[in-house]
Design an enzyme around this catalytic site. Structure first.
Site, PDB file in Angstrom:
ATOM      1  N   CYS A 223      44.662  36.149  42.523  1.00 11.34           N
ATOM      2  CA  CYS A 223      45.593  36.252  41.390  1.00 11.34           C
ATOM      3  C   CYS A 223      46.260  37.624  41.278  1.00 11.34           C
ATOM      4  O   CYS A 223      46.868  37.941  40.253  1.00 11.34           O
ATOM      5  CB  CYS A 223      44.849  35.972  40.088  1.00 11.34           C
ATOM      6  SG  CYS A 223      44.001  34.393  40.114  1.00 11.34           S
TER       7      CYS A 223
ATOM      8  N   CYS B 190      43.657  37.962  30.918  1.00  7.30           N
ATOM      9  CA  CYS B 190      42.553  37.092  31.327  1.00  7.30           C
ATOM     10  C   CYS B 190      41.881  36.459  30.117  1.00  7.30           C
ATOM     11  O   CYS B 190      41.138  35.497  30.254  1.00  7.30           O
ATOM     12  CB  CYS B 190      41.537  37.868  32.138  1.00  7.30           C
ATOM     13  SG  CYS B 190      40.706  39.154  31.212  1.00  7.30           S
TER      14      CYS B 190
HETATM   15  S1  SF4 Z   1      38.873  34.654  36.906  1.00  3.52           S
HETATM   16 FE1  SF4 Z   1      41.061  34.744  36.419  1.00  3.52          FE
HETATM   17  S2  SF4 Z   1      41.815  36.391  37.731  1.00  3.52           S
HETATM   18 FE2  SF4 Z   1      39.808  35.732  38.561  1.00  3.52          FE
HETATM   19  S3  SF4 Z   1      40.237  34.132  40.113  1.00  3.52           S
HETATM   20 FE3  SF4 Z   1      39.917  33.086  38.153  1.00  3.52          FE
HETATM   21  S4  SF4 Z   1      42.034  32.878  37.306  1.00  3.52           S
HETATM   22 FE4  SF4 Z   1      42.102  34.446  38.869  1.00  3.52          FE
END
Ligand code: SF4
Length: 241
Positions: free
Chosen positions: A201, A225
């Site tokens: 991401c 997030c």
């Molecule tokens: S926790 Fe959030 S930033 Fe990490 S992989 Fe999952 S969607 Fe992506």
């Protein structure tokens, strides 16, 4: 009057205070909060440049201050290595991670849910297990479109104070502080990243918005997030959505 009670115009301070004044203000905010909350004041460390800056400021206030790191199975190798080195140097930073099974590629199909499970839940656990009453973050109001309305001292969750001591610092001032104090940063910055997250991401991005490389091509692009937007204390055992 305590600086913790200030009602100052944050946007004005961003432009009018110099680096030395911003450092002094951040140290005063942490010092006053530490005097008030003692060992229940804890620094959150995302392993990015802003976090290491806040951690350094906190350690100047008191070497006894504790911290927590939330990591996920998707953190880049460089960040994992940096985390190991950080914890070896500062064992008072505790690592929290959620290893529960999640659907394959949830970060593509439902990144909000993925962040909620892998990031928000461990932060809630950290706050509960470390008996945190005041958590200290590296949030900055110039960081991106979603970070413009925060305050230096907030109580979004009842009974849990969030202190944002470097809220008024610009990206340049973070780098100035880190360089002037000889502080080591995550090696990913040397590759061109400006904001760090999980590998799937996070991309290298240019342009004005510092967080533009986060969640590219999703509804969360340049966003959050959930750690700074979702409840962290109330309904700690529920799903909180
Ligand atoms: S926790 Fe959030 S930033 Fe990490 S992989 Fe999952 S969607 Fe992506």
């Amino acid at each position: 009057m305590s600086l913790l009670d200030n009602k100052d115009d944050i946007k004005k301070l961003v432009e009018t205070l110099n680096l030395k004044q911003k450092v002094d203000r951040a140290l005063t905010l942490i010092k006053e909060a530490y005097e008030k909350y003692d060992d229940s004041l804890v620094v959150a460390n995302s392993l990015g440049k802003d976090s290491v800056c806040v951690w350094d400021l906190a350690k100047k206030v008191s070497p006894k201050i504790r911290g927590f790191i939330v990591t996920t199975r998707f953190k880049p190798q460089e960040t994992v290595q940096f985390m190991k080195e950080t914890v070896a140097q500062y064992p008072e930073q505790k690592v929290f991670k959620n290893d529960e099974a999640i659907p394959d590629k949830l970060y593509q199909t439902d990144p909000d849910r993925c962040c909620y499970i892998l990031k928000v839940l461990p932060v809630r656990r950290a706050i509960k297990e470390m008996e945190v009453k005041c958590w200290v973050t590296g949030l900055r109001c110039t960081e991106g479109r979603t970070r413009t309305d925060f305050k230096e001292v907030e109580e979004r969750d009842k009974g849990l104070i969030k202190l944002n001591p470097i809220l008024i610092w610009k990206e340049r001032e973070i780098w100035q502080y880190l360089a002037l104090n000889g502080i080591k940063v995550n090696p990913l910055y040397a590759q061109g990243y400006r904001s760090l997250g999980c590998a799937p991401c996070t991309k290298i991005a240019t342009g004005e918005d510092e967080r533009a490389g986060r969640w590219i091509n999703t509804s969360k692009c340049g966003g959050e997030c959930g750690i700074h937007t979702r409840p962290l204390k109330t309904n700690v055992d529920g799903d909180g959505i």
